[in-house]
Scaffold this motif. Structure first.
Motif, PDB file in Angstrom:
ATOM      1  N   ALA A  72     -23.920  -1.724 -12.499  1.00 38.48           N
ATOM      2  CA  ALA A  72     -23.242  -0.424 -12.438  1.00 38.48           C
ATOM      3  C   ALA A  72     -23.087   0.090 -11.010  1.00 38.48           C
ATOM      4  O   ALA A  72     -22.032   0.626 -10.652  1.00 38.48           O
ATOM      5  N   HIS A  73     -24.105  -0.088 -10.169  1.00 41.97           N
ATOM      6  CA  HIS A  73     -24.006   0.441  -8.806  1.00 41.97           C
ATOM      7  C   HIS A  73     -22.969  -0.315  -7.976  1.00 41.97           C
ATOM      8  O   HIS A  73     -22.398   0.232  -7.046  1.00 41.97           O
ATOM      9  N   VAL A  74     -22.695  -1.556  -8.327  1.00 42.18           N
ATOM     10  CA  VAL A  74     -21.667  -2.332  -7.633  1.00 42.18           C
ATOM     11  C   VAL A  74     -20.284  -1.914  -8.128  1.00 42.18           C
ATOM     12  O   VAL A  74     -19.367  -1.680  -7.347  1.00 42.18           O
ATOM     13  N   ARG A  75     -20.153  -1.794  -9.446  1.00 46.51           N
ATOM     14  CA  ARG A  75     -18.863  -1.391 -10.028  1.00 46.51           C
ATOM     15  C   ARG A  75     -18.431  -0.020  -9.532  1.00 46.51           C
ATOM     16  O   ARG A  75     -17.247   0.243  -9.358  1.00 46.51           O
ATOM     17  N   ALA A  76     -19.393   0.877  -9.313  1.00 45.59           N
ATOM     18  CA  ALA A  76     -19.076   2.244  -8.892  1.00 45.59           C
ATOM     19  C   ALA A  76     -18.353   2.274  -7.550  1.00 45.59           C
ATOM     20  O   ALA A  76     -17.566   3.185  -7.292  1.00 45.59           O
ATOM     21  N   GLY A  77     -18.604   1.306  -6.696  1.00 40.39           N
ATOM     22  CA  GLY A  77     -17.978   1.303  -5.378  1.00 40.39           C
ATOM     23  C   GLY A  77     -16.885   0.262  -5.218  1.00 40.39           C
ATOM     24  O   GLY A  77     -16.343   0.107  -4.124  1.00 40.39           O
ATOM     25  N   ALA A  78     -16.548  -0.432  -6.294  1.00 38.29           N
ATOM     26  CA  ALA A  78     -15.576  -1.519  -6.197  1.00 38.29           C
ATOM     27  C   ALA A  78     -14.143  -0.990  -6.182  1.00 38.29           C
ATOM     28  O   ALA A  78     -13.842   0.009  -6.828  1.00 38.29           O
ATOM     29  N   TYR A  79     -13.301  -1.651  -5.439  1.00 36.11           N
ATOM     30  CA  TYR A  79     -11.876  -1.333  -5.439  1.00 36.11           C
ATOM     31  C   TYR A  79     -11.093  -2.535  -4.905  1.00 36.11           C
ATOM     32  O   TYR A  79     -11.672  -3.459  -4.344  1.00 36.11           O
ATOM     33  N   ALA A  80      -9.795  -2.483  -5.117  1.00 29.90           N
ATOM     34  CA  ALA A  80      -8.899  -3.515  -4.591  1.00 29.90           C
ATOM     35  C   ALA A  80      -7.724  -2.833  -3.918  1.00 29.90           C
ATOM     36  O   ALA A  80      -7.298  -1.764  -4.340  1.00 29.90           O
ATOM     37  N   ASP A  81      -7.221  -3.427  -2.882  1.00 29.37           N
ATOM     38  CA  ASP A  81      -6.006  -2.964  -2.219  1.00 29.37           C
ATOM     39  C   ASP A  81      -4.870  -3.909  -2.566  1.00 29.37           C
ATOM     40  O   ASP A  81      -5.085  -5.114  -2.741  1.00 29.37           O
ATOM     41  N   VAL A  82      -3.672  -3.371  -2.646  1.00 26.51           N
ATOM     42  CA  VAL A  82      -2.464  -4.162  -2.896  1.00 26.51           C
ATOM     43  C   VAL A  82      -1.529  -3.942  -1.717  1.00 26.51           C
ATOM     44  O   VAL A  82      -1.176  -2.797  -1.417  1.00 26.51           O
ATOM     45  N   ARG A  83      -1.167  -5.015  -1.046  1.00 30.74           N
ATOM     46  CA  ARG A  83      -0.285  -4.895   0.126  1.00 30.74           C
ATOM     47  C   ARG A  83       0.851  -5.895   0.020  1.00 30.74           C
ATOM     48  O   ARG A  83       0.621  -7.070  -0.295  1.00 30.74           O
ATOM     49  N   PRO A  84       2.068  -5.436   0.281  1.00 29.19           N
ATOM     50  CA  PRO A  84       3.199  -6.364   0.286  1.00 29.19           C
ATOM     51  C   PRO A  84       3.068  -7.357   1.439  1.00 29.19           C
ATOM     52  O   PRO A  84       2.572  -7.007   2.511  1.00 29.19           O
ATOM     53  N   LEU A  85       3.506  -8.574   1.208  1.00 26.89           N
ATOM     54  CA  LEU A  85       3.574  -9.584   2.273  1.00 26.89           C
ATOM     55  C   LEU A  85       5.002  -9.616   2.784  1.00 26.89           C
ATOM     56  O   LEU A  85       5.953  -9.537   2.012  1.00 26.89           O
ATOM     57  N   MET A  86       5.129  -9.743   4.060  1.00 24.04           N
ATOM     58  CA  MET A  86       6.465  -9.790   4.661  1.00 24.04           C
ATOM     59  C   MET A  86       6.835 -11.234   4.935  1.00 24.04           C
ATOM     60  O   MET A  86       5.999 -12.031   5.342  1.00 24.04           O
ATOM     61  N   ASP A  87       8.101 -11.533   4.721  1.00 26.43           N
ATOM     62  CA  ASP A  87       8.583 -12.879   4.981  1.00 26.43           C
ATOM     63  C   ASP A  87       9.158 -13.010   6.386  1.00 26.43           C
ATOM     64  O   ASP A  87       9.187 -14.092   6.939  1.00 26.43           O
ATOM     65  N   GLU A  88       9.619 -11.895   6.935  1.00 30.52           N
ATOM     66  CA  GLU A  88      10.250 -11.957   8.254  1.00 30.52           C
ATOM     67  C   GLU A  88       9.770 -10.804   9.124  1.00 30.52           C
ATOM     68  O   GLU A  88       9.437  -9.732   8.619  1.00 30.52           O
ATOM     69  N   ARG A  89       9.768 -11.010  10.410  1.00 36.74           N
ATOM     70  CA  ARG A  89       9.310 -10.001  11.361  1.00 36.74           C
ATOM     71  C   ARG A  89      10.138  -8.719  11.272  1.00 36.74           C
ATOM     72  O   ARG A  89       9.628  -7.623  11.459  1.00 36.74           O
ATOM     73  N   ALA A  90      11.391  -8.823  10.941  1.00 35.35           N
ATOM     74  CA  ALA A  90      12.248  -7.645  10.842  1.00 35.35           C
ATOM     75  C   ALA A  90      11.750  -6.656   9.800  1.00 35.35           C
ATOM     76  O   ALA A  90      11.976  -5.453   9.910  1.00 35.35           O
ATOM     77  N   GLU A  91      11.040  -7.149   8.801  1.00 41.82           N
ATOM     78  CA  GLU A  91      10.514  -6.269   7.766  1.00 41.82           C
ATOM     79  C   GLU A  91       9.470  -5.305   8.311  1.00 41.82           C
ATOM     80  O   GLU A  91       9.216  -4.271   7.726  1.00 41.82           O
ATOM     81  N   LEU A  92       8.830  -5.629   9.433  1.00 43.79           N
ATOM     82  CA  LEU A  92       7.847  -4.730  10.049  1.00 43.79           C
ATOM     83  C   LEU A  92       8.488  -3.400  10.415  1.00 43.79           C
ATOM     84  O   LEU A  92       7.847  -2.356  10.378  1.00 43.79           O
ATOM     85  N   LEU A  93       9.723  -3.425  10.770  1.00 42.99           N
ATOM     86  CA  LEU A  93      10.415  -2.224  11.224  1.00 42.99           C
ATOM     87  C   LEU A  93      10.990  -1.408  10.089  1.00 42.99           C
ATOM     88  O   LEU A  93      11.409  -0.281  10.286  1.00 42.99           O
ATOM     89  N   GLU A  94      11.028  -1.948   8.897  1.00 44.65           N
ATOM     90  CA  GLU A  94      11.631  -1.268   7.749  1.00 44.65           C
ATOM     91  C   GLU A  94      10.718  -0.239   7.126  1.00 44.65           C
ATOM     92  O   GLU A  94      11.161   0.626   6.426  1.00 44.65           O
ATOM     93  N   SER A  95       9.413  -0.309   7.330  1.00 40.84           N
ATOM     94  CA  SER A  95       8.506   0.613   6.631  1.00 40.84           C
ATOM     95  C   SER A  95       8.257   1.877   7.399  1.00 40.84           C
ATOM     96  O   SER A  95       8.741   2.169   8.393  1.00 40.84           O
TER      97      SER A  95
END
Length: 141
Positions: A118-141
């Motif tokens: 329980a003490h582990v579950r209480a602090g657990a989380y996941a992040d979801v991040r898009p992966l970029m295929d091209e460097r130009a996508e860095l400038l789009e966000s």
């Protein structure tokens, strides 16, 4: 689109899973086995659906080396983990190829059912991040 689902842990978490004395309850062998079975089934389900691209668990933070520049000398500074200033570190990841971030988030939410004390579950989380295929996508966000 591809997304990375990231999970986190601490050196303390790894120590507890290994049964070490930490001042908090250690994982039982049954709890560790249940988590391993859950992760294997979770990953197999993603593979069967065709959504899994890649997944890896990472070794304990104590096995990490951090490399940073020393601006005065120009030489790299190498520090063995775990990092004193960092509590949580990346513990593992899944790369999924799905229709959108809502599906990737839905997949990440399934990790909320991971068996753990329980003490582990209480602090657990996941992040979801898009992966970029091209460097130009860095400038789009």
């Amino acid at each position: 689109m591809k997304y990375m689902i990231l999970t986190y842990g601490t050196q303390l978490d790894y120590d507890e899973m290994g049964g070490a004395e930490t001042g908090r309850p250690a994982w039982t062998p049954e709890e560790a086995a249940a988590m391993g079975e859950f992760m294997a089934a979770f990953t197999a389900k993603l593979a069967e659906s065709g959504e899994l691209v890649e997944t890896r668990a990472l070794a304990a933070p104590v096995l990490t080396r951090r490399v940073a520049p020393d601006l005065r000398s120009g030489l790299p500074v190498v520090t063995d983990g775990p990092y004193a200033e960092t509590q949580e570190v990346l513990a593992g990841y899944w790369i999924v190829d799905v229709d959108g971030i809502d599906r990737a988030t839905e997949i990440a939410a399934m990790l909320n059912d991971t068996p753990a004390p329980a003490h582990v579950r209480a602090g657990a989380y996941a992040d979801v991040r898009p992966l970029m295929d091209e460097r130009a996508e860095l400038l789009e966000s």
